[in-house]
Enzyme design. Structure first.
Site, PDB file in Angstrom:
ATOM      1  N   HIS A   1       2.912  14.384   1.691  1.00 21.21           N
ATOM      2  CA  HIS A   1       2.312  15.716   1.517  1.00 21.21           C
ATOM      3  C   HIS A   1       3.415  16.707   1.871  1.00 21.21           C
ATOM      4  O   HIS A   1       4.195  16.460   2.800  1.00 21.21           O
ATOM      5  CB  HIS A   1       1.136  15.927   2.472  1.00 21.21           C
ATOM      6  CG  HIS A   1      -0.057  15.061   2.187  1.00 21.21           C
ATOM      7  ND1 HIS A   1      -0.991  15.355   1.225  1.00 21.21           N
ATOM      8  CD2 HIS A   1      -0.453  13.895   2.737  1.00 21.21           C
ATOM      9  CE1 HIS A   1      -1.927  14.415   1.203  1.00 21.21           C
ATOM     10  NE2 HIS A   1      -1.618  13.506   2.114  1.00 21.21           N
TER      11      HIS A   1
ATOM     12  N   HIS B   1       1.544   5.363  -1.690  1.00 24.64           N
ATOM     13  CA  HIS B   1       1.150   6.544  -2.473  1.00 24.64           C
ATOM     14  C   HIS B   1       2.404   7.162  -3.074  1.00 24.64           C
ATOM     15  O   HIS B   1       3.310   7.570  -2.352  1.00 24.64           O
ATOM     16  CB  HIS B   1       0.456   7.582  -1.582  1.00 24.64           C
ATOM     17  CG  HIS B   1      -0.804   7.073  -0.974  1.00 24.64           C
ATOM     18  ND1 HIS B   1      -2.032   7.185  -1.585  1.00 24.64           N
ATOM     19  CD2 HIS B   1      -1.022   6.394   0.179  1.00 24.64           C
ATOM     20  CE1 HIS B   1      -2.959   6.618  -0.827  1.00 24.64           C
ATOM     21  NE2 HIS B   1      -2.380   6.129   0.254  1.00 24.64           N
ATOM     22  N   LEU B   2       2.448   7.222  -4.407  1.00 24.44           N
ATOM     23  CA  LEU B   2       3.617   7.808  -5.076  1.00 24.44           C
ATOM     24  C   LEU B   2       3.327   9.180  -5.668  1.00 24.44           C
ATOM     25  O   LEU B   2       4.256   9.878  -6.066  1.00 24.44           O
ATOM     26  CB  LEU B   2       4.119   6.885  -6.190  1.00 24.44           C
ATOM     27  CG  LEU B   2       4.878   5.624  -5.781  1.00 24.44           C
ATOM     28  CD1 LEU B   2       5.231   4.792  -7.007  1.00 24.44           C
ATOM     29  CD2 LEU B   2       6.134   5.962  -4.984  1.00 24.44           C
TER      30      LEU B   2
ATOM     31  N   ASP C   1       1.433   2.546   3.539  1.00 26.18           N
ATOM     32  CA  ASP C   1       0.594   3.726   3.364  1.00 26.18           C
ATOM     33  C   ASP C   1       1.435   4.996   3.430  1.00 26.18           C
ATOM     34  O   ASP C   1       0.953   6.037   3.875  1.00 26.18           O
ATOM     35  CB  ASP C   1      -0.539   3.759   4.402  1.00 26.18           C
ATOM     36  CG  ASP C   1      -1.629   4.757   4.039  1.00 26.18           C
ATOM     37  OD1 ASP C   1      -1.683   5.190   2.865  1.00 26.18           O
ATOM     38  OD2 ASP C   1      -2.410   5.123   4.935  1.00 26.18           O
TER      39      ASP C   1
ATOM     40  N   HIS D   1       0.871  -1.195   0.000  1.00 26.11           N
ATOM     41  CA  HIS D   1       0.000   0.000   0.000  1.00 26.11           C
ATOM     42  C   HIS D   1       0.900   1.236   0.000  1.00 26.11           C
ATOM     43  O   HIS D   1       1.483   1.592   1.014  1.00 26.11           O
ATOM     44  CB  HIS D   1      -0.908   0.012   1.245  1.00 26.11           C
ATOM     45  CG  HIS D   1      -1.870   1.161   1.279  1.00 26.11           C
ATOM     46  ND1 HIS D   1      -3.205   0.999   1.573  1.00 26.11           N
ATOM     47  CD2 HIS D   1      -1.708   2.486   1.063  1.00 26.11           C
ATOM     48  CE1 HIS D   1      -3.813   2.166   1.539  1.00 26.11           C
ATOM     49  NE2 HIS D   1      -2.926   3.094   1.236  1.00 26.11           N
TER      50      HIS D   1
ATOM     51  N   LEU E   1      -4.919   8.994   8.006  1.00 33.16           N
ATOM     52  CA  LEU E   1      -6.201   8.296   8.052  1.00 33.16           C
ATOM     53  C   LEU E   1      -6.008   6.850   7.633  1.00 33.16           C
ATOM     54  O   LEU E   1      -5.279   6.611   6.670  1.00 33.16           O
ATOM     55  CB  LEU E   1      -7.210   8.987   7.126  1.00 33.16           C
ATOM     56  CG  LEU E   1      -7.724  10.328   7.659  1.00 33.16           C
ATOM     57  CD1 LEU E   1      -8.526  11.055   6.597  1.00 33.16           C
ATOM     58  CD2 LEU E   1      -8.551  10.128   8.923  1.00 33.16           C
TER      59      LEU E   1
ATOM     60  N   ASN F   1      -5.248   7.178  -5.976  1.00 34.81           N
ATOM     61  CA  ASN F   1      -5.995   8.403  -5.623  1.00 34.81           C
ATOM     62  C   ASN F   1      -5.269   9.668  -6.070  1.00 34.81           C
ATOM     63  O   ASN F   1      -5.008  10.573  -5.289  1.00 34.81           O
ATOM     64  CB  ASN F   1      -6.304   8.451  -4.111  1.00 34.81           C
ATOM     65  CG  ASN F   1      -5.064   8.485  -3.235  1.00 34.81           C
ATOM     66  OD1 ASN F   1      -4.020   7.975  -3.610  1.00 34.81           O
ATOM     67  ND2 ASN F   1      -5.175   9.086  -2.057  1.00 34.81           N
TER      68      ASN F   1
ATOM     69  N   HIS G   1     -10.480   0.783   1.847  1.00 34.57           N
ATOM     70  CA  HIS G   1     -10.281   1.799   2.894  1.00 34.57           C
ATOM     71  C   HIS G   1     -11.471   1.676   3.828  1.00 34.57           C
ATOM     72  O   HIS G   1     -12.574   2.089   3.497  1.00 34.57           O
ATOM     73  CB  HIS G   1     -10.193   3.210   2.302  1.00 34.57           C
ATOM     74  CG  HIS G   1      -9.920   4.254   3.352  1.00 34.57           C
ATOM     75  ND1 HIS G   1      -8.716   4.912   3.464  1.00 34.57           N
ATOM     76  CD2 HIS G   1     -10.681   4.723   4.376  1.00 34.57           C
ATOM     77  CE1 HIS G   1      -8.744   5.737   4.498  1.00 34.57           C
ATOM     78  NE2 HIS G   1      -9.934   5.645   5.064  1.00 34.57           N
TER      79      HIS G   1
ATOM     80  N   LYS H   1      -9.243  -0.464  -5.766  1.00 35.04           N
ATOM     81  CA  LYS H   1      -9.264   0.189  -4.456  1.00 35.04           C
ATOM     82  C   LYS H   1     -10.637   0.789  -4.221  1.00 35.04           C
ATOM     83  O   LYS H   1     -11.140   1.554  -5.037  1.00 35.04           O
ATOM     84  CB  LYS H   1      -8.197   1.300  -4.407  1.00 35.04           C
ATOM     85  CG  LYS H   1      -8.167   2.073  -3.091  1.00 35.04           C
ATOM     86  CD  LYS H   1      -7.681   1.235  -1.927  1.00 35.04           C
ATOM     87  CE  LYS H   1      -7.858   1.950  -0.592  1.00 35.04           C
ATOM     88  NZ  LYS H   1      -6.736   2.812  -0.246  1.00 35.04           N
TER      89      LYS H   1
ATOM     90  N   HIS I   1      -4.529  -0.840   5.848  1.00 37.82           N
ATOM     91  CA  HIS I   1      -4.087  -0.075   7.028  1.00 37.82           C
ATOM     92  C   HIS I   1      -5.041  -0.194   8.210  1.00 37.82           C
ATOM     93  O   HIS I   1      -5.614   0.791   8.658  1.00 37.82           O
ATOM     94  CB  HIS I   1      -3.839   1.403   6.673  1.00 37.82           C
ATOM     95  CG  HIS I   1      -4.859   2.065   5.795  1.00 37.82           C
ATOM     96  ND1 HIS I   1      -6.209   2.024   6.042  1.00 37.82           N
ATOM     97  CD2 HIS I   1      -4.715   2.795   4.664  1.00 37.82           C
ATOM     98  CE1 HIS I   1      -6.839   2.698   5.116  1.00 37.82           C
ATOM     99  NE2 HIS I   1      -5.963   3.166   4.262  1.00 37.82           N
TER     100      HIS I   1
END
Ligand code: NCD
Ligand code: ZN
Length: 347
Positions: free
Chosen positions: A252, A16-17, A248, A14, A220, A42, A137, A100, A175
């Site tokens: 940011h 995020h790139l 996860d 899991h 989250l 996402n 999720h 997802k 997660h």
């Protein structure tokens, strides 16, 4: 005596790139230690079709520095308009490894997620038929449900009904943050697994809120009370093959985290393996780290484990950057709150 640990190269189930400048900056942080990762869809706009996933995969591979090997395992973002035939084709070609499910409004960039679960029934049935996992999720978004209860309520109101209505659907609870999540996985023998993040093994909600608000610990699902962290630790270090690593890691920029309305996400790609080795050692389970990080995930996804290995060595405190610089601004690396002593010395 130097203590070393050699394990199969881990995978991140899991991740995020993002895209563009942030993708270029964060990708090496994962590819340095990990062989593969399930790439979250996402983006803005989200990765919805097989064609979009193929294009995103190309952008990821183009951003990979020379000399690094890494395989992005693509996912599609399930919407109420997702076409079962497109899903089937994208899975059959080997491109897409999972879909997802974001309940609409549950987290960062989830506005296109699902509100009416009846509308995605044909897609879920197709997925059950072809054995394609659904990554979930697991939080309800009802305004009257307390944020700390949203995972447990999701299991009862949404997840269990979906699984009962779709026999054979393979589900990964992403997660998990509660003992309720752990218990639900353990009470179901078939077609169910769960990812656990690095940070949820280390922080509880006090870390976010005591002594001043710590935006870099806000993610989250939000970290819960200590007893839940303990349940996650026990599950991760138990050797139970239904639990595996999904960091996860969710970058940011500091500007977006340190704000009156800060974004959710902990960026753990850079020091995850050092953190995990320490967690597993503390719990007397170093011999189970390989299962959690390198074996259980591929087994669930019906993929071979990586042939390559990495070696961790215990020694003086490991140094890692506080921040990763990107063209969009700095991104703060997760601070476990204690010195790390396991370094990845060969990868
Ligand atoms: C993720 C993100 O930033 O994309 N944030 C997070 O806190 N984990 C979204 C998600 O996985 O919920
Ligand atoms: Zn995520």
């Amino acid at each position: 005596m130097t203590q070393t640990l050699t394990i199969r190269r881990p995978d991140d189930w899991h991740l995020h790139l993002r895209d563009g400048a942030v993708l270029a900056a964060v990708l090496p942080e994962t590819a340095r230690h990990f062989g593969r990762a399930i790439i979250m869809p996402n983006l803005v706009p989200p990765v919805v079709t097989g064609a979009q996933a193929a294009a995103y995969r190309d952008r990821i591979l183009a951003a990979l520095p020379e000399g690094m090997t890494f395989e992005p395992l693509m996912t599609l973002y399930l919407t109420e308009d997702t076409d079962p035939a497109d899903v089937e084709a994208a899975a059959a070609s080997g491109l897409v490894k999972a879909l997802k499910l974001y309940p609409a409004g549950a987290t960062t960039n989830s506005a296109s997620g699902v509100t009416n679960f009846d509308k995605v029934r044909p897609v879920l049935e197709k997925m059950a038929e072809i054995g394609l996992p659904l990554c979930v999720h697991g939080e309800v978004t009802d305004h009257d449900i307390d944020i700390f209860d949203r995972e447990a309520v999701f299991i009862d109101r949404v997840l269990d009904p979906i699984r009962r209505a779709t026999p054979g659907l393979r589900v990964v609870m992403e997660h998990i943050t509660t003992s309720d999540g752990v218990d639900y996985v353990k009470s179901n023998t078939e077609n169910l697994g769960a990812t656990i993040t690095t940070h949820h093994l280390i922080i509880n909600r006090n870390h976010i809120l005591v002594g001043g608000i710590k935006p870099h610990y806000y993610c989250l699902p939000v970290a819960k009370r200590e007893s839940h962290r303990q349940a996650l630790r026990k599950a991760a270090t138990s050797g139970d093959t239904r639990f595996f690593l999904g960091t996860d890691s969710a970058p940011h920029t500091d500007e977006n985290k340190e704000s009156a309305c800060g974004c959710a996400g902990c960026f753990t790609a850079s020091n995850t393996m050092s953190c995990l080795a320490q967690v597993f050692e503390e719990d007397g389970a170093l011999d189970r780290l390989e299962g959690f990080a390198s074996l259980n995930g591929p087994a669930f996804y019906r993929l071979p484990a990586n042939e390559a290995t990495i070696t961790l060595t215990k020694g003086d405190a490991v140094t890692y950057p506080d921040k990763i610089e990107t063209a969009d601004g700095p991104i703060t690396v997760f601070d476990p709150g204690f010195p790390l002593h396991w370094a990845v010395t060969e990868a």
